[in-house]
Structure formats: C-alpha cells, structure tokens
Design an enzyme around this catalytic site. Structure first.
Site, short mmCIF file in Angstrom:
data_model
loop_
_atom_site.label_atom_id
_atom_site.label_comp_id
_atom_site.label_asym_id
_atom_site.label_seq_id
_atom_site.Cartn_x
_atom_site.Cartn_y
_atom_site.Cartn_z
N PRO A 129 0.76 -1.17 -0.12
CA PRO A 129 -0.08 0.09 -0.15
C PRO A 129 0.86 1.16 0.14
CG PRO A 129 0.18 -1.11 2.19
CD PRO A 129 0.77 -2.04 1.26
N MET A 130 0.52 2.01 -1.01
CA MET A 130 1.42 3.40 -1.09
C MET A 130 0.71 4.49 -1.38
SD MET A 130 4.74 2.02 -3.19
CE MET A 130 3.75 1.08 -4.43
N GLN A 144 -5.73 -0.70 3.80
CA GLN A 144 -4.89 -0.33 5.02
C GLN A 144 -5.54 0.69 5.56
OE1 GLN A 144 -0.96 1.33 4.78
NE2 GLN A 144 -0.18 -0.40 5.45
N CYS A 159 4.58 3.25 8.75
CA CYS A 159 4.86 4.59 7.91
C CYS A 159 5.51 5.68 8.60
CB CYS A 159 3.60 5.36 7.70
SG CYS A 159 3.47 6.91 6.63
N LYS A 206 1.49 -3.97 9.01
CA LYS A 206 2.72 -3.66 8.46
C LYS A 206 3.77 -2.73 9.18
CE LYS A 206 5.12 -2.38 3.93
NZ LYS A 206 5.52 -1.14 4.23
N GLY A 252 11.31 -4.22 1.67
CA GLY A 252 12.72 -3.58 1.49
C GLY A 252 13.71 -4.09 0.50
N ASP A 253 13.87 -2.95 -0.56
CA ASP A 253 14.87 -3.06 -1.48
C ASP A 253 15.01 -4.30 -2.44
OD1 ASP A 253 16.05 -1.09 0.32
OD2 ASP A 253 17.80 -2.04 1.00
N GLY A 295 7.33 -2.30 -3.39
CA GLY A 295 6.90 -1.03 -3.11
C GLY A 295 7.45 -0.11 -4.21
N ARG A 296 8.64 0.56 -4.02
CA ARG A 296 9.11 1.52 -5.12
C ARG A 296 9.67 0.73 -6.12
NH1 ARG A 296 13.90 3.33 -1.67
NH2 ARG A 296 13.61 1.59 -0.62
#
Length: 326
Positions: free
Chosen positions: A21-22, A75, A104, A143, A205-206, A228-229
């Site tokens: 979720p972003m 979320q 967050c 999360k 992550g990453d 995510g990113r």
C-alpha cells in the site's frame, strides 16, 4: 526455486508477490495494472481512520474497487483504538483483508502518533489490535518497521503482541523509522521474525529486480515478498520474480511493450478520474515508465508543460516509438 503461495487465515493468495500500500501511488488504475502481472494481493492507498469516520464519502473514494483486482486489502492508519475500531466497522464488508499501518515514517503521520510512532508504545499496539480484531472477523494483518530508532528495535516484541492479539500475518520493512529509506534494509530482521512467529511473515525492502526477490525469499524464509518502490513504472518486476521462481528465463520488456502498458495505465486513469486528474497523476508514472531510455530527461521536462490529454498521448507515443527505433 519453488515457493508456496501463502494463505492468510481463509484467504489463499495466487502468488507470493504482494503489492505494498502506497499513499498517492496505489490507486485503482495502478492496482489493476499490477494485478494483471501476477500480484497475489494488492492494497488500497493508506486510508486515514479519522478521515473515514469524519468525511466518509471523500475518503471512501480511495476504496473504489474493480473485480479484476481481487483479492484486495485495505490499509488503515490511526492512533486511537476507538477510532480505528469505528473505521473498521465502516469498511468491514468492503475488503478481503484489513491491514493496520504501524510502519509509515512520514512526518505528518507520525506526529499524530500513527504509523511507525505506534512502535514506541507496545501497549497501545495491543489495545488497537484487540479493538480491531473484535470488529473484523476476516484476515487481519499489520505492516511494521524494525523499530522507532536504532536504540529501540522492538519488531520481535511487536510481532509477538500481534500474534497474541489474533493478527493473521505481519509484514516487516526492516529499517527503523529513523533510517527512512536510506542505507540498506536489514533482511536478517525478517529471518529473525519468521523464526519467532507461527503466523506468516512477509518481507519488504530493497526489492528492485527479480534477483532481489528470489534472494529475499531464500535468505529469510519469509512466506511472501512485498514490493513497493521497485514497482514504479515496472509491473514487469512481478512477472520476472514469478518467472524466476518457476525456473523460467527472465525477460525484459521492449520499448513497445512499455508503451502499451503505459498507455493502458493512462487510459484506466482517465476512465476512473477524468482528464484533469489523469494528467496530473500520470506525469509521475510516465516518467517512471521512461526510466533508462535515451531522451528520458527531455520527455520528463516536456510532460510537466502539457495540459491536455491528447498532447500527453502524442508525446508518449513519439517518445516510445523513437526508443523502439533506436
């Protein structure tokens, strides 16, 4: 490497790759694109529990759904057990899964005591989860980050509390809040959490390429990975990870393939939000689709000056056509 798709309470996922979720990113059009590439679960943008109970209609626009994207997780974020339970009551029948954000790092979220600020108060975490669990009977997840700062890496404690309060799975982004997104994510934290809990643990992550995804699964033993990113302008990442898991060759999209998906994404945005918002929102997404191609900097600059949909369509077509011909 074969890996089993996880089950979260009664919800069986189709793949072990989950879209994070972003805020400002995972709108309905984005989720539909990512789902089409094999995401086992997609999430709404982060939704304010306070906003939901005070201005329900406006906030509920963030929860618009389409049959193509199910299963869908919603979320919520907030700092009050009472408010979060009230918000849960409103959306309990609108989602296949509910996630409470406790990770967050954004200032406007943590200054109100929500997001990763909750990691500073494990007793409040327990109260929130007990209140939400009482209302919501379906799959419930949280999360989190590794902790508030380097001196309080309490993810194991939070994980044990979550499991005790009836949470069905937990996602860990293994950086403390103080680290933001800098440096490296510490995947060993995911391994430690997985070995501590009996519920599914998802790693985040990453993860920026297929090798990263495979490596996280192998190194940590987590049940699924959350991207995510790394998904910005790159839904192919999901397919590439799944291909690698299945032992298939990993292929990269051609400029023409990127154009077709970027165009589809733009059309979905236009259908859902209308021309004005589609132009504003799709500028950033089109910039991400263009990354790595010659002329991308000029394309990005030109996008910012355009105010009509037909102009964006033509500029995008020309850019990717030139990339294909190069």
């Amino acid at each position: 490497m074969q890996t089993k798709s996880p089950q979260i309470k009664t919800l069986q996922l189709s793949s072990p790759v989950i879209l994070a979720p972003m805020a400002g990113i995972t709108s309905l059009p984005y989720r539909r694109v990512m789902k089409s590439f094999g995401a086992g679960l997609v999430f709404s943008e982060m939704i304010s529990a306070n906003g939901l109970i005070r201005d329900g209609k406006r906030t509920q626009l963030l929860m618009a759904t389409h049959k193509e994207e199910f299963p869908l997780g919603i979320q919520l974020f907030g700092e009050s057990p009472t408010v979060l339970s009230m918000a849960t009551e409103i959306i309990r029948d609108e989602t296949n899964l509910l996630d409470i954000n406790m990770g967050c790092p954004v200032k406007k979220v943590v200054r109100n005591g929500a997001g990763s600020a909750l990691l500073q108060d494990p007793l409040k975490v327990a109260r929130i989860l007990a209140a939400v669990r009482k209302i919501y009977p379906g799959p419930l997840t949280i999360k989190i980050r590794s902790g508030w700062d380097e001196q309080s890496l309490n993810f194991l404690e939070i994980g044990r509390i979550a499991e005790a309060e009836g949470v069905d799975a937990i996602t860990l982004h293994p950086r403390p809040r103080s680290q933001g997104f800098s440096g490296n994510a510490r995947w060993d934290h995911i391994s430690a959490l997985k070995s501590t809990l009996n519920i599914p643990v998802f790693g985040s992550g990453d993860i920026f390429n297929a090798a990263d995804g495979l490596k996280m699964l192998q190194q940590t033993g987590c049940d699924a990975i959350m991207i995510g990113r790394g998904s910005y302008g790159n839904p192919w990442l999901i397919r590439q990870i799944l291909d690698q898991l299945d032992g298939k060759p990993v292929t990269s999209p051609s400029p023409q393939e990127k154009y077709q998906i970027a165009l589809h994404h733009l059309q979905l945005h236009h259908e859902h939000f209308g021309e004005k918002k589609a132009i504003l929102e799709m500028r950033k997404h089109l910039c991400w689709y263009a990354r790595g191609f010659e002329g991308a900097a000029l394309f990005r600059a030109s996008l910012q000056k355009i105010e009509r949909l037909d102009q964006i369509l033509e500029l995008t077509r020309m850019f990717f056509s030139e990339c294909e011909a190069a």
